[in-house]
Design an enzyme around this catalytic site. Structure first.
Site, PDB file in Angstrom:
ATOM      1  N   ARG A  99      12.118 -37.577 -11.298  1.00  0.00           N
ATOM      2  CA  ARG A  99      12.472 -38.027  -9.951  1.00  0.00           C
ATOM      3  C   ARG A  99      11.307 -37.757  -9.007  1.00  0.00           C
ATOM      4  O   ARG A  99      10.802 -36.640  -8.922  1.00  0.00           O
ATOM      5  CB  ARG A  99      13.721 -37.277  -9.454  1.00  0.00           C
ATOM      6  CG  ARG A  99      14.108 -37.679  -8.038  1.00  0.00           C
ATOM      7  CD  ARG A  99      15.250 -36.848  -7.481  1.00  0.00           C
ATOM      8  NE  ARG A  99      15.388 -37.138  -6.056  1.00  0.00           N
ATOM      9  CZ  ARG A  99      15.775 -36.280  -5.126  1.00  0.00           C
ATOM     10  NH1 ARG A  99      16.096 -35.042  -5.465  1.00  0.00           N
ATOM     11  NH2 ARG A  99      15.854 -36.638  -3.860  1.00  0.00           N
ATOM     12  N   GLU A 189      18.852 -35.615   1.188  1.00  0.00           N
ATOM     13  CA  GLU A 189      19.390 -34.554   2.040  1.00  0.00           C
ATOM     14  C   GLU A 189      19.427 -34.922   3.530  1.00  0.00           C
ATOM     15  O   GLU A 189      18.756 -34.297   4.355  1.00  0.00           O
ATOM     16  CB  GLU A 189      18.607 -33.255   1.831  1.00  0.00           C
ATOM     17  CG  GLU A 189      18.704 -32.744   0.402  1.00  0.00           C
ATOM     18  CD  GLU A 189      18.034 -31.392   0.179  1.00  0.00           C
ATOM     19  OE1 GLU A 189      17.381 -30.889   1.117  1.00  0.00           O
ATOM     20  OE2 GLU A 189      18.169 -30.838  -0.924  1.00  0.00           O
ATOM     21  N   TYR A 333      21.607 -25.269  -4.622  1.00  0.00           N
ATOM     22  CA  TYR A 333      20.773 -24.085  -4.791  1.00  0.00           C
ATOM     23  C   TYR A 333      21.566 -22.779  -4.739  1.00  0.00           C
ATOM     24  O   TYR A 333      21.289 -21.856  -5.488  1.00  0.00           O
ATOM     25  CB  TYR A 333      19.680 -24.045  -3.712  1.00  0.00           C
ATOM     26  CG  TYR A 333      18.611 -25.089  -3.912  1.00  0.00           C
ATOM     27  CD1 TYR A 333      17.474 -24.809  -4.671  1.00  0.00           C
ATOM     28  CD2 TYR A 333      18.737 -26.359  -3.365  1.00  0.00           C
ATOM     29  CE1 TYR A 333      16.493 -25.771  -4.864  1.00  0.00           C
ATOM     30  CE2 TYR A 333      17.769 -27.325  -3.557  1.00  0.00           C
ATOM     31  CZ  TYR A 333      16.650 -27.034  -4.316  1.00  0.00           C
ATOM     32  OH  TYR A 333      15.689 -27.986  -4.516  1.00  0.00           O
ATOM     33  N   GLU A 400      18.637 -31.884  -7.808  1.00  0.00           N
ATOM     34  CA  GLU A 400      17.772 -30.738  -7.507  1.00  0.00           C
ATOM     35  C   GLU A 400      18.542 -29.459  -7.790  1.00  0.00           C
ATOM     36  O   GLU A 400      19.707 -29.336  -7.427  1.00  0.00           O
ATOM     37  CB  GLU A 400      17.321 -30.701  -6.038  1.00  0.00           C
ATOM     38  CG  GLU A 400      16.281 -31.714  -5.649  1.00  0.00           C
ATOM     39  CD  GLU A 400      15.821 -31.548  -4.204  1.00  0.00           C
ATOM     40  OE1 GLU A 400      15.900 -30.424  -3.656  1.00  0.00           O
ATOM     41  OE2 GLU A 400      15.402 -32.554  -3.616  1.00  0.00           O
TER      42      GLU A 400
END
Length: 497
Positions: A99, A189, A333, A400
Site C-alpha cells: 500500500r 484517516e 494502533y 495500518e
C-alpha cells in the site's frame, strides 16, 4: 517486555476461546500480507521534476518547532530516486500487497487536471508495473494528508471546491492507473486530518478552528470520498473491476469503570466521534451517528448556540453517501480506557463536545517511540467484532498497524515483534472464533520514515533507514525477518519452550 505483553494479552475475558491457542493455525487462503507507506513520508524529491508544493511542504518549511527539530520530508527515505531499493525490501519480505499513496501535487502540481506532470505519472507507472511484475498487488491511496498547497490557498477541505477538485483528481487516477490498480483507498484517516489539521492545527495545514474546523473539513471529505466512489462506479468499475474504500482509523474504547453507566456511555461516544463519524454515513445511512448529532446539539444548546456546529447533509447528499465503500479499511494502533467528563464550562471544541476523557491503563506497555501507543492487541479484536456487528459484516482489511521505536533504534526490535505476534494471534481469534471477514493485514510501515510532527525520532519501519547516510541504506529489523516467516508460512509457527 515480552512477559508484560503476554500479561496484557491475557486480560481478554473471552470464555469462548480460553483453551484455544491459534499458534500454528494458518490464515485463510489468499490472505493479503502487506506493508504501507505514504508519499510525503518516504518519497523526498519535494520539488523534483515539476512537483508542486503540498501543505506539508509549506508546514515544515515554515519552521517554528511544530515538527521535531524542524525536520522536513524534503528528502525523507529518498524513495522518489530509490524506488528499486524499496522494491528489494518488498521482495525480501515476500509481501503479497503493498500500500502506497500518490502525491496529488506530484501528479497535478496545482491540484487541478488542467496541467498534468508527466514525470509524476511515469514514476507511479514504474512503481505499479514493477510491483505487478513481482506478483505484488498495489493498493493505492489517493490522498494521505498532502493536499496541494494551491487548493489549500483556495480554502482546502473547508471549501466545497475541494470536493470537486478531489473528484476530478480521482477520475484522472482511475483513468491513468486503474487498468492495473484494483484496490483503491480515497482518503487516509479523515479523522486525523480534520481534527489535527483544521481544528487543533498541530498538523498541516495548521488551521486552528476548534469548534467548527474539524466538522466542516470532515463534512467535505466524506462528500469527496462519495463523489469519487460514484465516479469509479459509473465510469470504471465495469471495465476495470476494482474496489474502492476509505481508510478509517480508530482506537478501541473500554469504560474506565465497567460498572459506571456514565463511563459506558462515554466509551460509546469516543468510538462514535472517531470511527462512526465516517463509517455510519458511508456504510449505513448517509448521515452522522445519532449519538454524535444529539451530543453536539445538546452541548451547543447549553452554550447558547441557536444551532448545532455539526453540519447537516441534505437528503440528496445522504443518498449519494450511503453505501460508498466496497470493503472496510481499518487503521488500528492502540486502545484507551474512557471516563465521562463534564465539559459544561469548556470553550467549544470537538474534544469538549465528546465529554469523554482518555486514560491509558498503567498496566499496558507503551511503545518506546510514541507515548500515545499503548500495546493492547486484544483491543483490535474487540474493534473488529464491533465493526462486524455494527456495519453488516463487511470484508475488512487492516491497512495500518504498527509499533514505534525511538531513535536510535535497535535492529533487534524484540518488543515490536512481540507486539506484531500478539496482534496476529488476536486477528486469528477474530477470524476463526468471531467470524470476522478479515482479508488482509498491512504493517505500518515498510520503512522508517518522516513521522509527521515527530520527524525522524519515531521509527515504525520494518526496515531501518540511516538518515545520516546520503545513500539512505535500508537494513531489516528483526521484526522484518520474523514477518517474512509469517508470510512464507501464511501463519505463526508454534513457539517452543
Amino acid at each position: 517486555m515480552a512477559s508484560a505483553l503476554s500479561g496484557a494479552s491475557s486480560t481478554l475475558d473471552s470464555s469462548s476461546d480460553s483453551s484455544w491457542n491459534p499458534e500454528g493455525i494458518s490464515f485463510p487462503k489468499s490472505f493479503a500480507w502487506g506493508a504501507s507507506t505514504a508519499a510525503y513520508q518516504v518519497e523526498g524529491g519535494w520539488d523534483a521534476d515539476g512537483k508542486g508544493p503540498s501543505v506539508w511542504d509549506t508546514f515544515t518549511h515554515q519552521g517554528g518547532d511544530r515538527v521535531f527539530k524542524n525536520q522536513t520530508g524534503d528528502v525523507a527515505c529518498g524513495s522518489y530516486a530509490l524506488w528499486e531499493e524499496d522494491l528489494k525490501c518488498i521482495k525480501q519480505l515476500g509481501l503479497t500487497h503493498y500500500r502506497f499513496s500518490l502525491s496529488w501535487s506530484r501528479l497535478l502540481p496545482d491540484g487541478k487536471t488542467g496541467f498534468i506532470n508527466q514525470k509524476g505519472v511515469e514514476y507511479y507507472d514504474k512503481m505499479i508495473d514493477s510491483l505487478l511484475a513481482n506478483d505484488v498487488t498495489p493498493v493505492v491511496t489517493l490522498y494521505h494528508f498532502d493536499l496541494p498547497q494551491r487548493l489549500e490557498d483556495q480554502g482546502g477541505w473547508r471549501s466545497g471546491a475541494t470536493v470537486e477538485a478531489f473528484d476530478s483528481y480521482a477520475q484522472f487516477c482511475f483513468r491513468t492507473f486503474g487498468d492495473r490498480v484494483k484496490l483503491w483507498i480515497t482518503i487516509n484517516e479523515p479523522y486525523v486530518m480534520a481534527e489535527l489539521g483544521y481544528a487543533e492545527g498541530t498538523m498541516a495545514p495548521g488551521i486552528k478552528e476548534l469548534g467548527t474546523g474539524a466538522y466542516l473539513a470532515a463534512h467535505n471529505m466524506i462528500k469527496a470520498h462519495a463523489a469519487a466512489w460514484h465516479t469509479y462506479d459509473r465510469l470504471f468499475r465495469k471495465t476495470q473491476g476494482g474496489l474502492v474504500s476509505i481508510a478509517l482509523n480508530s482506537d478501541w474504547a473500554e469504560p474506565f469503570d465497567p460498572n459506571s453507566v456514565a463511563d459506558q456511555e462515554a466509551a460509546k461516544r469516543h468510538v462514535a466521534f472517531c470511527l462512526d463519524w465516517f463509517a455510519t454515513p458511508i456504510f449505513l445511512n448517509g448521515d452522522y451517528p445519532a449519538i454524535m448529532k444529539s451530543q453536539i446539539s445538546a452541548v451547543c444548546k447549553r452554550q447558547g448556540s441557536p444551532s448545532s456546529r455539526l453540519p447537516e447533509f441534505t437528503q440528496e447528499e445522504k443518498m449519494m453517501i450511503k453505501g460508498t465503500a466496497d470493503f472496510f479499511s481499518l487503521n488500528y494502533y492502540t486502545s484507551r480506557k474512557i471516563k465521562h467528563r463534564d465539559n459544561t464550562h469548556s470553550p467549544p471544541s470537538m474534544s469538549a463536545d465528546k465529554e469523554a476523557e482518555q486514560v491509558t491503563d498503567p498496566s499496558w506497555p507503551v511503545a518506546t517511540g510514541s507515548s500515545w501507543l499503548a500495546v493492547v492487541p486484544w483491543g483490535l479484536r474487540r474493534l473488529l467484532e464491533y465493526i462486524k456487528d455494527t456495519y453488516n459484516h463487511p470484508i475488512i482489511y487492516i491497512t495500518e498497524n504498527g509499533f514505534s521505536q525511538s531513535d536510535p533504534a535497535a535492529l533487534d526490535d524484540t518488543q515490536r515483534w512481540e507486539y506484531f505476534r500478539l496482534t496476529l494471534l488476536e486477528i486469528l481469534k477474530a477470524i476463526y472464533v468471531d467470524g470476522v471477514q478479515l482479508k488482509g493485514y498491512f504493517v505500518w510501515s515498510l520503512l522508517d520514515n518522516f513521522e509527521w510532527t515527530c520527524g525522524y525520532r519515531s521509527r515504525f519501519g520494518l526496515f531501518h533507514v540511516d538518515f545520516e547516510n546520503p545513500a539512505l541504506p535500508r537494513v531489516p529489523y528483526k521484526s522484518a525477518i520474523e514477518y517474512a516467516k509469517v508470510i512464507a508460512n501464511n501463519g505463526l509457527m508454534k513457539s517452543h519452550g
